[in-house]
Design an enzyme around this catalytic site. Sequence first.
Site, mmCIF file in Angstrom:
data_model
loop_
_atom_site.group_PDB
_atom_site.id
_atom_site.type_symbol
_atom_site.label_atom_id
_atom_site.label_comp_id
_atom_site.label_asym_id
_atom_site.label_seq_id
_atom_site.Cartn_x
_atom_site.Cartn_y
_atom_site.Cartn_z
ATOM 1 N N ASP A 236 0.847 -1.191 0.000
ATOM 2 C CA ASP A 236 0.000 0.000 0.000
ATOM 3 C C ASP A 236 0.885 1.244 0.000
ATOM 4 O O ASP A 236 1.887 1.284 0.721
ATOM 5 C CB ASP A 236 -0.911 -0.007 1.232
ATOM 6 C CG ASP A 236 -2.029 1.004 1.138
ATOM 7 O OD1 ASP A 236 -1.732 2.222 1.175
ATOM 8 O OD2 ASP A 236 -3.195 0.601 1.026
ATOM 9 N N ILE A 237 0.527 2.243 -0.783
ATOM 10 C CA ILE A 237 1.347 3.454 -0.863
ATOM 11 C C ILE A 237 1.162 4.366 0.357
ATOM 12 O O ILE A 237 1.934 5.286 0.561
ATOM 13 C CB ILE A 237 1.098 4.255 -2.164
ATOM 14 C CG1 ILE A 237 -0.356 4.694 -2.272
ATOM 15 C CG2 ILE A 237 1.536 3.454 -3.372
ATOM 16 C CD1 ILE A 237 -0.610 5.696 -3.390
ATOM 17 N N ASN B 277 -13.336 -3.168 2.106
ATOM 18 C CA ASN B 277 -14.302 -2.083 2.191
ATOM 19 C C ASN B 277 -15.315 -2.204 1.057
ATOM 20 O O ASN B 277 -14.984 -2.704 -0.022
ATOM 21 C CB ASN B 277 -13.589 -0.736 2.109
ATOM 22 C CG ASN B 277 -12.574 -0.542 3.216
ATOM 23 O OD1 ASN B 277 -12.749 -1.031 4.322
ATOM 24 N ND2 ASN B 277 -11.497 0.170 2.920
ATOM 25 N N VAL C 150 -11.409 2.650 -4.472
ATOM 26 C CA VAL C 150 -11.132 2.063 -5.782
ATOM 27 C C VAL C 150 -12.154 0.953 -5.985
ATOM 28 O O VAL C 150 -12.247 0.029 -5.170
ATOM 29 C CB VAL C 150 -9.693 1.503 -5.872
ATOM 30 C CG1 VAL C 150 -9.465 0.859 -7.233
ATOM 31 C CG2 VAL C 150 -8.667 2.602 -5.617
ATOM 32 N N HIS D 103 -10.581 -5.474 -3.165
ATOM 33 C CA HIS D 103 -9.221 -5.702 -2.695
ATOM 34 C C HIS D 103 -9.235 -5.939 -1.202
ATOM 35 O O HIS D 103 -10.021 -5.334 -0.472
ATOM 36 C CB HIS D 103 -8.301 -4.524 -3.043
ATOM 37 C CG HIS D 103 -8.820 -3.179 -2.655
ATOM 38 N ND1 HIS D 103 -9.851 -2.551 -3.333
ATOM 39 C CD2 HIS D 103 -8.456 -2.334 -1.669
ATOM 40 C CE1 HIS D 103 -10.083 -1.371 -2.780
ATOM 41 N NE2 HIS D 103 -9.249 -1.216 -1.744
ATOM 42 N N HIS E 207 -7.250 -5.472 2.160
ATOM 43 C CA HIS E 207 -6.158 -4.804 2.853
ATOM 44 C C HIS E 207 -5.623 -5.824 3.847
ATOM 45 O O HIS E 207 -6.391 -6.382 4.632
ATOM 46 C CB HIS E 207 -6.656 -3.588 3.644
ATOM 47 C CG HIS E 207 -7.071 -2.447 2.808
ATOM 48 N ND1 HIS E 207 -6.231 -1.385 2.519
ATOM 49 C CD2 HIS E 207 -8.247 -2.172 2.190
ATOM 50 C CE1 HIS E 207 -6.877 -0.509 1.778
ATOM 51 N NE2 HIS E 207 -8.097 -0.964 1.556
#
Length: 122
Positions: free
Chosen positions: A31-32, A88, A97, A101, A103
């Site tokens: 993750d950025i 989410n 987004v 996905h 996390h």
Amino acid sequence: MAEETIFTKIINRDIPADIIYEDDKALAFKDINPQAPFHCLIIPKQPIATANDINEDNAGLVGHLYVVAAKLAAEHNFSQDGYRLVMNCNEYGGQTVYHIHLHMLAGKQMGWPPYTDKKKEA
């Protein structure tokens, strides 16, 4: 056809990412904006917009994301200490987004609940 997202661009290598896992069905990358010492995103290569779009046809693919998470936990030596997996869904769920996905957060003790509702504090 699903709308192209930043994740589609990462899958297609149109934009860079720190990829830590890849197979024919899934991709994982750091993750950025990490929220834990270890924070990656695990995504299916097949776009599925939200958790509401998971169905019998793609349930196996979604399950595969959890298999990847277990592999990463073992590989990075935090399977015994534990980790958190979060998906989410839509605006109120914090999804930004629209390509599902997981996390994966690890490397520190996680609290519960994960946040405090600021509206209730006022």
